[in-house]
Design a protein around this motif. Structure first.
Motif, short mmCIF file in Angstrom:
data_model
loop_
_atom_site.label_atom_id
_atom_site.label_comp_id
_atom_site.label_asym_id
_atom_site.label_seq_id
_atom_site.Cartn_x
_atom_site.Cartn_y
_atom_site.Cartn_z
N TRP A 91 0.83 -1.20 0.00
CA TRP A 91 0.00 0.00 0.00
C TRP A 91 0.87 1.26 0.00
N ASP A 92 2.08 1.15 0.51
CA ASP A 92 2.97 2.30 0.60
C ASP A 92 2.25 3.50 1.24
N VAL A 93 1.72 3.27 2.43
CA VAL A 93 1.04 4.35 3.15
C VAL A 93 2.06 5.44 3.45
N ARG A 94 1.72 6.68 3.13
CA ARG A 94 2.69 7.76 3.25
C ARG A 94 1.99 9.08 3.55
N LEU A 95 2.78 10.06 3.89
CA LEU A 95 2.26 11.38 4.26
C LEU A 95 2.60 12.40 3.19
N SER A 96 1.69 13.33 2.99
CA SER A 96 1.93 14.42 2.04
C SER A 96 1.41 15.70 2.68
N PRO A 97 2.26 16.71 2.87
CA PRO A 97 1.84 17.95 3.55
C PRO A 97 0.66 18.62 2.84
N VAL A 98 -0.32 19.04 3.62
CA VAL A 98 -1.47 19.75 3.06
C VAL A 98 -1.01 21.04 2.39
N SER A 99 0.06 21.62 2.92
CA SER A 99 0.55 22.89 2.37
C SER A 99 0.95 22.78 0.90
N ASP A 100 1.25 21.56 0.43
CA ASP A 100 1.62 21.39 -0.97
C ASP A 100 0.43 21.54 -1.91
N PHE A 101 -0.79 21.53 -1.35
CA PHE A 101 -1.98 21.49 -2.20
C PHE A 101 -2.90 22.70 -2.01
N ILE A 102 -2.50 23.64 -1.18
CA ILE A 102 -3.36 24.80 -0.98
C ILE A 102 -3.01 25.89 -1.99
N PRO A 103 -3.94 26.79 -2.26
CA PRO A 103 -3.69 27.84 -3.27
C PRO A 103 -2.53 28.74 -2.89
N LYS A 104 -1.87 29.26 -3.89
CA LYS A 104 -0.80 30.22 -3.65
C LYS A 104 -1.35 31.43 -2.91
N ILE A 123 -1.96 9.07 2.53
CA ILE A 123 -2.34 8.52 1.23
C ILE A 123 -1.78 7.11 1.08
N ARG A 124 -2.36 6.36 0.17
CA ARG A 124 -1.89 5.00 -0.11
C ARG A 124 -2.03 4.71 -1.59
N THR A 125 -1.35 3.66 -2.03
CA THR A 125 -1.52 3.14 -3.38
C THR A 125 -2.65 2.14 -3.36
N ASN A 126 -3.68 2.38 -4.14
CA ASN A 126 -4.85 1.49 -4.17
C ASN A 126 -4.43 0.12 -4.70
N PRO A 127 -4.73 -0.99 -3.95
CA PRO A 127 -4.26 -2.31 -4.36
C PRO A 127 -4.99 -2.88 -5.57
N PHE A 128 -6.09 -2.25 -5.96
CA PHE A 128 -6.87 -2.78 -7.07
C PHE A 128 -6.60 -2.06 -8.39
N ASN A 129 -6.42 -0.74 -8.33
CA ASN A 129 -6.22 -0.01 -9.59
C ASN A 129 -4.92 0.79 -9.62
N GLN A 130 -4.11 0.66 -8.55
CA GLN A 130 -2.80 1.33 -8.44
C GLN A 130 -2.91 2.85 -8.43
N GLY A 141 -10.28 1.09 3.61
CA GLY A 141 -8.84 1.03 3.84
C GLY A 141 -8.37 1.76 5.06
N LYS A 142 -9.26 2.42 5.78
CA LYS A 142 -8.84 3.18 6.95
C LYS A 142 -8.49 2.29 8.13
N VAL A 143 -9.10 1.11 8.23
CA VAL A 143 -8.81 0.15 9.30
C VAL A 143 -8.35 -1.16 8.69
N VAL A 144 -7.26 -1.70 9.21
CA VAL A 144 -6.67 -2.95 8.71
C VAL A 144 -6.50 -3.91 9.88
N PHE A 145 -6.74 -5.19 9.65
CA PHE A 145 -6.66 -6.16 10.74
C PHE A 145 -6.18 -7.52 10.25
N GLY A 146 -5.76 -8.34 11.18
CA GLY A 146 -5.42 -9.73 10.92
C GLY A 146 -5.70 -10.53 12.17
N SER A 147 -5.96 -11.83 12.01
CA SER A 147 -6.22 -12.68 13.17
C SER A 147 -5.41 -13.97 13.05
#
Length: 317
Positions: A31-44, A56-63, A108-114
């Motif tokens: 999934w490559d869960v990662r962080l991206s600063p909000v400041s990179d996406f706000i208007p100048k 953010i993550r890479t979607n496992p079904f459609n990449q 995808g917000k919650v992940v589990f295993g048993s």
């Protein structure tokens, strides 16, 4: 248990289910869960002093790229692979422990295993032969709502009913916040959960005590009405109808359900009828079956609290 419904396929009994295979089959790998600063996406011209970050993550079904949440500056990412490695380290390579299932909830917000734990409780082996299996569940969130958690969960085999009940002086779970790292915590987790077998000892003693205590039909009805009082005379017709339906369902689960046939007439039977309704027969909004899965698997704190309230009422009856 409810989480079985989320496994991508049923494994053959003799199939070796490795950690990686479980991750792959449940679509939890890479999934490559990662962080991206909000400041990179706000208007100048806008000044961001929040320090907020997108998870953010890479979607496992459609990449593609999915935004899972917005979190603060102290949030630390935990990859799904790290969560499962955390579980492997808790059980410390015990060959008797096996991965059972895995999945994700809330897009995808919650992940589990048993994992199955080689410990079983059998009440009255020559009679009722009522079995409860032990599982280790690990889960976390990618939106900051849930820490990295591990818990021992008893599951009654005949109905797959989870019994996440608070036992006095026995710890059931372990948490690591997302602002911490999992490294250096494994030894503590083992101590806290290896210990969990101490929790199961307390659970088994409680179950044995409840099984030995017989109750009448009237006592069961009194227990139900203590937990779910009858609506007042001036209550709405809808409220009265919901209550009536709940009473009918609980009576059926206790008296007529095959899952309760071997334990009816005991406090253990009363407890299981009441908690089985919470796991599998609750009304949910807009057919939100995910909330049922979460509750039945022990991820819903409110449902777990209600089960503990039920336990206290049953014990005091």
């Amino acid at each position: 248990p409810a989480w079985h419904n989320l496994a991508n396929r049923i494994f053959a009994q003799d199939e070796e289910v490795t950690t990686q295979l479980m991750l792959d089959e449940a679509k939890l790998s890479n999934w490559d869960v990662r962080l991206s600063p909000v400041s990179d996406f706000i208007p100048k011209g806008w000044n961001d002093s929040s320090g907020a970050q997108y998870v953010i993550r890479t979607n496992p079904f459609n990449q593609g790229t999915d935004v899972l949440s917005v979190v603060g500056s102290r949030y630390k990412v935990v990859q799904n692979e790290e969560l499962f490695s955390f579980a492997d380290n808790i059980v410390d390579g015990d060959a008797r422990v096996a991965w059972e299932s895995a999945g994700s909830l809330k897009a995808g917000k919650v992940v589990f295993g048993s994992l199955t734990i080689p410990r079983e409780m059998v009440l009255d082996p020559q009679g009722a032969n009522d079995k409860t299996q032990l599982y280790l569940i690990v889960w976390t969130s990618h939106d900051g709502s849930v820490a990295v958690q591990a818990a021992i969960t008893p599951v009654r085999v005949v109905c797959q009913n989870t019994l996440n009940l608070a036992m006095r002086n026995a710890k059931q779970s372990f948490k690591i916040r997302h602002t911490q790292t999992a490294e250096g915590k494994i030894a503590v987790a083992r101590e806290t959960l290896g210990l969990t077998l101490g929790y199961f000892d307390s659970f088994e003693q409680e179950a044995q005590n409840l099984f030995k205590q017989e109750i009448t039909e009237k006592q069961f009805n009194d227990i139900v009405k203590t937990i779910y009082p009858k609506p007042d005379a001036d209550a709405s017709k809808v409220a009265k109808t919901k209550w009536d339906n709940k009473m009918v369902l609980l009576s059926d689960l206790y008296n007529s359900s095959p899952t309760n046939a071997n334990i009816k007439g005991t406090k253990w039977g009363a407890l299981n009828a009441l908690t089985e309704r919470l796991d599998y027969f609750r009304n949910v909004r807009k057919n939100n079956t995910e909330s049922q899965y979460a509750a039945a698997s022990g991820f819903d704190a409110l449902i777990t609290a209600e089960k503990n309230k039920i336990l206290q009422v049953v014990k005091s009856a």
